[in-house]
Design an enzyme around this catalytic site. Structure first.
Site, PDB file in Angstrom:
ATOM      1  NE  ARG A 229      -4.205  -1.081  -0.046  1.00 51.15           N
ATOM      2  CZ  ARG A 229      -4.974  -1.054  -1.107  1.00 51.15           C
ATOM      3  NH1 ARG A 229      -4.675  -0.319  -2.139  1.00 51.15           N
ATOM      4  NH2 ARG A 229      -6.071  -1.769  -1.136  1.00 51.15           N
TER       5      ARG A 229
ATOM      6  CG  MET B 221     -13.730   0.730   3.953  1.00 47.14           C
ATOM      7  SD  MET B 221     -13.819   2.422   4.563  1.00 47.14           S
ATOM      8  CE  MET B 221     -12.161   2.617   5.209  1.00 47.14           C
ATOM      9  CD  GLU B 222      -8.741  -1.072  -0.256  1.00 45.06           C
ATOM     10  OE1 GLU B 222      -8.315  -0.374  -1.185  1.00 45.06           O
ATOM     11  OE2 GLU B 222      -8.151  -1.155   0.831  1.00 45.06           O
ATOM     12  CB  SER B 223     -13.396  -0.580  -5.483  1.00 43.71           C
ATOM     13  OG  SER B 223     -14.261  -1.676  -5.208  1.00 43.71           O
TER      14      SER B 223
END
Length: 418
Positions: free
Chosen positions: A7, A145-147
């Protein structure tokens, strides 16, 4: 983005929650003809420099097991992309306070969407949970959260982005390793260069895997012969996320976060996720779960200091942090997962009226702490463990509550002390 996924400082999740991600992605699947975002025009010198670098990098890629045909085919689409360099070097002028981050992370709209999709994918989520032991609601929360549940997967071609960053970025060696990993993915036949799409930094799919993490953790859960995290079908992405958390130490049945009520006179110098104690030890001090449940073992964090809510965080919180090394991110995932499951949001009140420090002010806090001898590291505006430890040491020195919270009061105290 600082996990085994590699990350980076600005993650796909951070962009989605803090700044808004890329525009909603079109249908993406191996063999599809989705048009990626166009690569901005580069200067001839930059483009020539990249092409020279590609030729020079070829022996290293081949020595890593990449076939000449795979390398040459992939690099045919590599063009210098000045936009990824701009994004890599961008510094936020300020960062939002934790309560605004969590408001967005576990918003009503995201919760509602997550609950609906959890029902839609209930059968496969049950199978994933059964195989990996990871709470399906946490997997759903990471997807959100990610996409934004697949809506913001990114449309940049990964090979040009990684080649540009390896050649001209601040972290060239790291991105060189990511590029080789991306080439190995292509060599395995999971996708092709044109359809390997994602974020500017190389994060891919519904849950934003970096190439190295894809190689280590991605799974073909639906049995079609490909670990397809680019498809509109999120099955492989969700299963790969569960596999990652499983191997990061996830404990089935253990909550990641328990909101707690701290007693009057609680010694805040005890806070910190690394100060792990048994639930009974915390209970003996008067710590209580706001929902009345028995406390598990863990550490206590107070992200807004003594004026805000507190949380007991467990080994599963640490597993989420392995996915993205941020307390705020892990809290966001845990809170969103709890809400998707039908639970409540945060009960305690944050000190919203007091405001928060800007990014530049946080850097000033770090500079002043260094000047006073607390050695918190290079000022970067990110209040991590070293900075919190320095703040607590300074607070102990001046005889105030050691809650480790960087606010305007602390800044004034530091300014007066230097």
């Amino acid at each position: 983005m600082s996990r085994t996924f590699i990350r980076l400082t600005i993650t796909a999740a951070s962009l989605a929650v803090l700044a808004g991600c890329a525009a909603p992605v079109s249908t993406v699947s191996s063999g599809s003809s989705v048009a990626p975002d166009p690569i901005p025009q580069a200067s001839p010198a930059s483009e020539q420099g990249l092409q020279n670098w590609i030729r020079n990098f070829r022996p290293r890629a081949l020595s890593s097991g990449i076939s000449p045909a795979v390398y040459d085919n992939a690099m045919r689409i590599a063009r210098y992309n000045p936009e990824v360099i701009r994004l890599d070097r961008r510094q936020a002028e300020f960062s939002r306070p934790v309560w605004e981050y969590l408001d967005s992370a576990a918003s009503d709209s995201r919760t509602t969407k997550g609950r609906g999709l959890a029902r839609t994918h209930a059968a496969v989520l049950s199978q994933i949970e059964s195989r990996y032991g990871v709470d399906r609601n946490i997997v759903m929360a990471i997807w959100g959260m990610e996409s934004n549940f697949g809506g913001n997967r990114g449309r940049m071609q990964i090979i040009p982005s990684l080649a540009t960053l390896a050649y001209d970025g601040r972290r060239g060696e790291m991105f060189s390793n990511q590029l080789i990993a991306a080439l190995k993915i292509l060599q395995a036949g999971d996708t092709d260069p044109a359809n390997m799409l994602g974020s500017w930094a190389g994060a891919m799919g519904h849950t934003q895997f970096m190439p190295t993490s894809y190689l280590e953790y991605a799974v073909d859960f639906n049995g079609d012969g490909r670990r397809d995290i680019w498809s509109d079908d999120p099955t492989d992405s969700l299963a790969s996320t569960a596999a990652y958390l499983n191997r990061s130490g996830w404990v089935p049945g253990l909550p990641a976060v328990v909101e707690v009520q701290l007693p009057s006179g609680f010694n805040y110098s005890q806070t910190g996720r690394s100060n792990v104690r048994s639930g009974s030890a915390w209970a003996s001090q008067g710590v209580r779960a706001v929902n009345g449940q028995t406390l598990p073992s863990g550490g206590i964090i107070a992200p807004a200091g003594r004026s805000g809510p507190a949380f007991l965080v467990t080994r599963n919180f640490i597993a989420i942090r392995a996915y993205n090394a941020s307390d705020n991110y892990a809290l966001g995932v845990a809170m969103l997962g709890n809400r998707i499951s039908g639970g409540p949001g945060i009960v305690g009140a944050f000190p919203r009226e007091a405001g928060s420090l800007t990014h530049n002010q946080k850097e000033e806090v770090q500079r002043l702490l260094n000047r006073l001898g607390y050695n918190v590291g290079e000022p970067d505006g990110a209040i991590g463990e070293n900075t919190i430890a320095g703040i607590k040491a300074f607070q102990r020195r001046i005889g105030v509550e050691q809650d480790g919270y960087a606010n305007t009061t602390l800044l004034k105290q530091l300014q007066q002390a230097t």
